[in-house]
Scaffold this active site. Structure first.
Site: not given
Ligand code: BES
Ligand code: ZN
Ligand code: MN
Length: 503
Positions: A272, A277, A284, A295, A358
């Site tokens: 990835k 992000d 966010k 990320d 994903r």
């Molecule tokens: N890059 C993030 C995940 C992440 C979170 C990496 C904290 C490092 C530290 C990922 O793309 C993301 O935002 N995931 C979401 C998924 C959710 C929307 C289902 C998450 O984990 O909140």
């Molecule tokens: Zn991410």
């Molecule tokens: Mn994300």
């Protein structure tokens, strides 16, 4: 950092900083056991120096504890640094790796530029494994993330010398030492990429860095962008990429050794590479968003792993694929409710644009199979849920195939990285079934790391596959004696070892 391996006795060594490890020989069976620090060398020269210090009771040889002796009369070395490695009975390369890192991080702020590290000797300790770990640890310790400080003083170590005393199996130690250099450098290569902020490492620039590395190492590499992604009908990858003014990059690196068996496995490393992000339209919160520059740590791990593989030359074919994009909100961005058709033909309902990792990996995994991969491994900072589940100690590992997982477990025994297996069971699949299409890109609040993995599993399908969720461990939040705060370079060593296990 230059490295050198010497087979010599300590007495005559000229050194700025001579490092000798110590362990605690007390056993827990003894009541109120006080530490019994012993030096981990059979070289007689040091023995007389250390006695008063070790018997003082001031030093208990816990992992990375340090004790500095200045200008010991019996030695040619200017300074002798004793570094703790914990309980003697539990001594392993893992502690030696940390101790070597701690020694380097002891030297750096003091502007000591040369470190001479005596390989510890102890019953049952494999000297080759220890040599490799020591060099890896030294590289890990040498890295600092302060790249953009205008008054940056480069205090990195100029020379790290490993000294094997006693009766070492020379060729084995030499080979292990060389491996340690390759892995340590490659891990730091990954860390340097992960450290870059979003404006200094766009998907295009990540592609350029990968291509430059491949050129240097003699690996074929192609970096594609929008046209190719559309041509391949990578609708999931494109859904994420379309929101940014920065074009995406599809990085394909190849390692094709002539001596690999024709019908042997083809391993694909899929990373990835979200260079930033924001969450996209499902944006966010601003607090902590700056961290999302890391990320792309999964992608960077794959690029670092390919670098190491190019040098270690295992007899197995490997393809490295990084799906890189920026996840942005904009007038062109994908939206909650959108349906994206992945390269595999599956219809994905987008519930949350922040579940972008994903999306890009779905097409990366499918593409890897099209390129002939027989075994897949992906790495991604995929879910916050994985951080909730495992904290910042273990990364998550998922597998749809026991044999692949066994290979990975063996790799972990060498890399000493911490991964914890999480389940992939059919019941979880129900959580990502879509009403309008095939699958949804989120499965709700519970079991978020697992439903994310279940999503990826749809695209790995029948092909043996491992998924590494490194969200919690790709960034060191608090510095440790052996590693700076910042990018960890996690997974590089484990992935490389996994690849070598198919040789
Ligand atoms: N890059 C993030 C995940 C992440 C979170 C990496 C904290 C490092 C530290 C990922 O793309 C993301 O935002 N995931 C979401 C998924 C959710 C929307 C289902 C998450 O984990 O909140
Ligand atoms: Zn991410
Ligand atoms: Mn994300």
């Amino acid at each position: 950092m230059k490295t050198e391996l010497k087979f010599e006795s300590i007495e005559s060594l000229q050194a700025e900083l001579l490092v000798v490890l110590a362990a605690d020989a007390s056993t827990s069976k003894e009541k109120n056991a006080i530490a019994k620090p012993i030096l981990l060398t059979r070289d007689s020269a040091v023995a007389s120096v250390d006695k008063p210090a070790l018997q003082s009771g001031e030093f208990s040889a816990t992992v990375c504890e340090t004790l500095l002796l200045y200008a010991p009369a019996e030695l040619k070395a200017k300074r002798l640094l004793i570094v703790g490695a914990g309980k003697a009975a539990k001594l392993s390369p893992a502690e030696v790796r940390k101790a070597a890192g701690a020694a380097v991080r002891f030297a750096k702020p003091r502007s000591i530029r040369q470190v001479t590290f005596v390989l510890p000797e102890h019953d049952g300790l494999d000297l080759a494994g220890v040599a490799r770990a020591a060099v890896e640890g030294a590289f890990v310790g040498d890295f600092d993330p302060d790249t953009y400080k205008s008054d940056r003083k480069d205090r990195s170590i100029e020379q790290f010398t490993v000294v094997a005393t006693g009766r070492a199996d020379k060729p084995a130690v030499e080979a292990a030492f060389r491996e340690g250099v390759i892995l340590g450098e490659s891990q730091n290569f990954t860390r340097a990429l992960v450290n870059e902020p979003g404006n200094r490492l766009t998907p295009t620039m990540l592609g350029e860095r990968a291509a430059a590395m491949c050129k240097e190492q003699g690996l074929p590499c192609e970096v594609y962008s929008t046209d190719k992604i559309k041509e391949l009908k990578m609708g999931a990858f494109w859904a994420v990429a379309q929101g940014s003014d920065e074009p995406p990059a599809l990085i394909v690196m190849r390692y094709e050794p002539k001596d690999a068996p024709k019908d042997g496995p083809v391993l694909a490393l899929v990373g990835k590479g979200i260079t930033f992000d924001t969450g996209g339209i499902s944006i966010k919160p601003s607090e902590g968003m700056e961290k999302m520059k890391y990320d792309m740590a999964g992608g960077a791990a794959m690029i670092g792993a390919m670098r190491a593989i190019a040098q270690l030359k295992p007899k197995v074919r490997v393809i490295g694929i990084v799906c890189s994009a920026e996840n942005m909100p904009s007038g062109k961005a994908y939206k909650p409710g959108d349906v994206a058709i992945a390269m595999s033909g599956k219809a994905i309902e987008v519930l949350n644009t922040d579940a972008e990792g994903r999306m890009v990996l779905a097409d990366g995994l499918h593409y890897a199979k099209q390129l002939g991969a027989t075994h897949l491994i992906d790495a991604a900072t995929l879910t916050g849920a994985c951080v909730v589940a495992l904290g910042m100690v273990n990364a998550g590992v998922f597998a749809n195939d026991e044999d692949s997982y066994e290979h990975f477990k063996k790799a972990l025994a060498v890399s000493n990285e911490r991964f914890w297996r999480l389940p992939l069971e059919d019941e979880y699949r129900e959580m990502i079934v879509s009403d309008i299409g095939d699958i949804k890109n989120t499965g709700g609040r519970y079991g978020g790391a697992i439903t994310a993995a279940m999503f990826l599993k749809e695209f790995a399908d029948e092909t043996p596959w491992l998924h590494l969720d490194i969200a919690g461990v790709a960034w060191v939040e608090e510095q440790k004696p052996w590693i700076a705060k910042g990018p960890s370079g996690v997974a590089v060593r484990s992935i490389v070892e996994w690849v070598r296990s198919y040789e």
